[in-house]
Motif scaffolding. Structure first.
Motif, short mmCIF file in Angstrom:
data_model
loop_
_atom_site.label_atom_id
_atom_site.label_comp_id
_atom_site.label_asym_id
_atom_site.label_seq_id
_atom_site.Cartn_x
_atom_site.Cartn_y
_atom_site.Cartn_z
N ILE A 283 22.11 -27.08 -33.62
CA ILE A 283 21.76 -26.49 -32.32
C ILE A 283 21.49 -25.00 -32.50
O ILE A 283 22.31 -24.27 -33.07
CB ILE A 283 22.89 -26.72 -31.30
CG1 ILE A 283 23.16 -28.23 -31.17
CG2 ILE A 283 22.51 -26.11 -29.96
CD1 ILE A 283 24.37 -28.57 -30.32
N PHE A 284 20.33 -24.57 -31.97
CA PHE A 284 19.89 -23.18 -32.08
C PHE A 284 19.43 -22.66 -30.73
O PHE A 284 19.15 -23.44 -29.81
CB PHE A 284 18.70 -23.08 -33.05
CG PHE A 284 19.01 -23.52 -34.44
CD1 PHE A 284 19.51 -22.64 -35.37
CD2 PHE A 284 18.78 -24.84 -34.83
CE1 PHE A 284 19.81 -23.05 -36.67
CE2 PHE A 284 19.06 -25.26 -36.11
CZ PHE A 284 19.57 -24.37 -37.03
N SER A 285 19.30 -21.35 -30.62
CA SER A 285 18.71 -20.71 -29.45
C SER A 285 18.27 -19.30 -29.83
O SER A 285 18.69 -18.74 -30.84
CB SER A 285 19.73 -20.65 -28.31
OG SER A 285 19.10 -20.17 -27.13
N ASP A 286 17.40 -18.74 -29.00
CA ASP A 286 17.04 -17.32 -29.06
C ASP A 286 16.54 -16.87 -30.43
O ASP A 286 17.06 -15.94 -31.04
CB ASP A 286 18.22 -16.47 -28.58
CG ASP A 286 18.53 -16.75 -27.12
OD1 ASP A 286 17.76 -16.30 -26.26
OD2 ASP A 286 19.51 -17.47 -26.85
N THR A 287 15.47 -17.53 -30.88
CA THR A 287 14.82 -17.18 -32.14
C THR A 287 14.17 -15.80 -32.07
O THR A 287 14.27 -15.02 -33.00
CB THR A 287 13.77 -18.25 -32.49
OG1 THR A 287 14.42 -19.52 -32.54
CG2 THR A 287 13.11 -17.96 -33.81
N HIS A 288 13.46 -15.53 -31.00
CA HIS A 288 12.80 -14.22 -30.79
C HIS A 288 12.06 -13.75 -32.03
O HIS A 288 12.39 -12.72 -32.61
CB HIS A 288 13.82 -13.17 -30.36
CG HIS A 288 14.36 -13.39 -28.99
ND1 HIS A 288 13.70 -12.97 -27.86
CD2 HIS A 288 15.50 -13.98 -28.57
CE1 HIS A 288 14.41 -13.29 -26.80
NE2 HIS A 288 15.51 -13.92 -27.20
N SER A 289 11.06 -14.51 -32.42
CA SER A 289 10.31 -14.15 -33.61
C SER A 289 8.81 -14.27 -33.35
O SER A 289 8.37 -15.17 -32.64
CB SER A 289 10.69 -15.06 -34.77
OG SER A 289 9.87 -14.79 -35.90
N SER A 290 8.05 -13.39 -33.94
CA SER A 290 6.60 -13.50 -33.84
C SER A 290 6.01 -14.13 -35.09
O SER A 290 4.84 -14.50 -35.10
CB SER A 290 5.98 -12.12 -33.61
OG SER A 290 6.34 -11.24 -34.66
N ASN A 291 6.82 -14.28 -36.16
CA ASN A 291 6.29 -14.75 -37.44
C ASN A 291 6.70 -16.15 -37.85
O ASN A 291 5.96 -16.82 -38.54
CB ASN A 291 6.73 -13.79 -38.55
CG ASN A 291 6.25 -12.39 -38.30
OD1 ASN A 291 5.12 -12.19 -37.87
ND2 ASN A 291 7.11 -11.42 -38.53
N THR B 230 9.85 -17.28 -28.62
CA THR B 230 8.99 -16.14 -28.34
C THR B 230 7.53 -16.45 -28.66
O THR B 230 6.66 -16.21 -27.84
CB THR B 230 9.43 -14.85 -29.06
OG1 THR B 230 10.80 -14.61 -28.75
CG2 THR B 230 8.62 -13.65 -28.61
N SER B 231 7.24 -17.00 -29.84
CA SER B 231 5.85 -17.22 -30.24
C SER B 231 5.62 -18.66 -30.67
O SER B 231 6.55 -19.37 -31.05
CB SER B 231 5.51 -16.30 -31.41
OG SER B 231 6.24 -16.69 -32.57
N THR B 232 4.35 -19.06 -30.65
CA THR B 232 4.00 -20.38 -31.16
C THR B 232 4.26 -20.46 -32.66
O THR B 232 4.58 -21.53 -33.16
CB THR B 232 2.54 -20.75 -30.84
OG1 THR B 232 1.68 -19.74 -31.35
CG2 THR B 232 2.31 -20.93 -29.36
N ALA C 117 3.24 -17.62 -22.94
CA ALA C 117 2.64 -18.66 -22.09
C ALA C 117 2.29 -19.89 -22.91
O ALA C 117 2.46 -21.02 -22.44
CB ALA C 117 1.41 -18.11 -21.38
N ALA C 118 1.85 -19.71 -24.14
CA ALA C 118 1.49 -20.84 -24.99
C ALA C 118 2.72 -21.70 -25.31
O ALA C 118 2.63 -22.93 -25.34
CB ALA C 118 0.84 -20.35 -26.27
N VAL C 119 3.87 -21.08 -25.53
CA VAL C 119 5.10 -21.84 -25.78
C VAL C 119 5.54 -22.54 -24.51
O VAL C 119 5.91 -23.71 -24.52
CB VAL C 119 6.21 -20.93 -26.34
CG1 VAL C 119 7.55 -21.67 -26.42
CG2 VAL C 119 5.83 -20.38 -27.71
N ARG C 120 5.49 -21.84 -23.37
CA ARG C 120 5.89 -22.44 -22.09
C ARG C 120 5.03 -23.64 -21.75
O ARG C 120 5.51 -24.61 -21.15
CB ARG C 120 5.84 -21.39 -20.97
CG ARG C 120 6.96 -20.38 -21.05
CD ARG C 120 7.09 -19.53 -19.80
NE ARG C 120 5.85 -18.89 -19.40
CZ ARG C 120 5.46 -17.67 -19.78
NH1 ARG C 120 6.23 -16.95 -20.57
NH2 ARG C 120 4.32 -17.18 -19.37
#
Length: 171
Positions: free
Chosen positions: A4-12, A37-39, A62-65
């Motif tokens: 279980i994970f959460s809050d990656t917050h990464s652009s890469n 955060t990012s696709t 928006a793309a992830v949402r």
């Protein structure tokens, strides 16, 4: 095993390392409570995990949402998980969300704080953030079947145990 994970917050990418990366690769089920955060981060998780069940968070693009729901229910190892990024009302709001989905465990994120809270009828689990702990210890969770319960730990990426957890199965 369930990771279980959460809050990656990464652009890469996923930015997983150590035991966190090993858990994602070896788990039969991976749950992520949002804020990739990012696709690129979402796709990196999907490339590491055989079965990823995720929701989007408030910081997701928006793309992830567009690709992920705000909430979902997952059944694994005879336990029902209600997954959301956050809910108004703190622990009470999360417990009410879990009860509305007949869940045994509510998985959430947002605070970046690894937390386990036992309520009368549902366990609240926030794995924290393995990469951006924001003043908290970095975390992710691992649960494994142990007879008639799932037992596990919230761990730091190096394997240091932060908290233990157990929940009865629906057997």
């Amino acid at each position: 095993m369930i990771a279980i994970f959460s809050d990656t917050h990464s652009s890469n990418g996923h930015e997983l390392e150590g035991e966190a990366l090993e858990a994602a690769r070896n788990a039969e089920t991976v749950i992520h409570a949002g804020d990739f955060t990012s696709t690129a981060a979402l796709e990196a998780f999907r490339n590491e995990c055989d079965r990823l069940f995720a929701v989007h968070g408030n910081a997701d693009s928006a793309a992830v949402r567009d690709r992920l729901p705000t909430a979902r229910t997952v059944e694994a190892e005879e336990v029902r998980f209600a997954v959301t990024h956050r809910r108004e009302g703190g622990a009470t709001g999360l417990a009410m969300f879990g009860r509305s989905r007949d869940a045994d465990v509510v998985v959430s994120g947002h605070s970046h704080r690894p937390t386990v809270v036992e309520t009368d009828d549902v366990l609240l689990l926030n794995p924290g953030s393995h990469v951006q702990p924001r003043g908290n210890r970095p975390g992710f969770a691992v649960l494994e079947r142990d007879g008639d319960e799932l037992s596990g730990e919230i761990r730091e990426p190096d394997g240091t145990v932060l908290e233990t957890v157990s929940v009865a199965t629906r057997r």
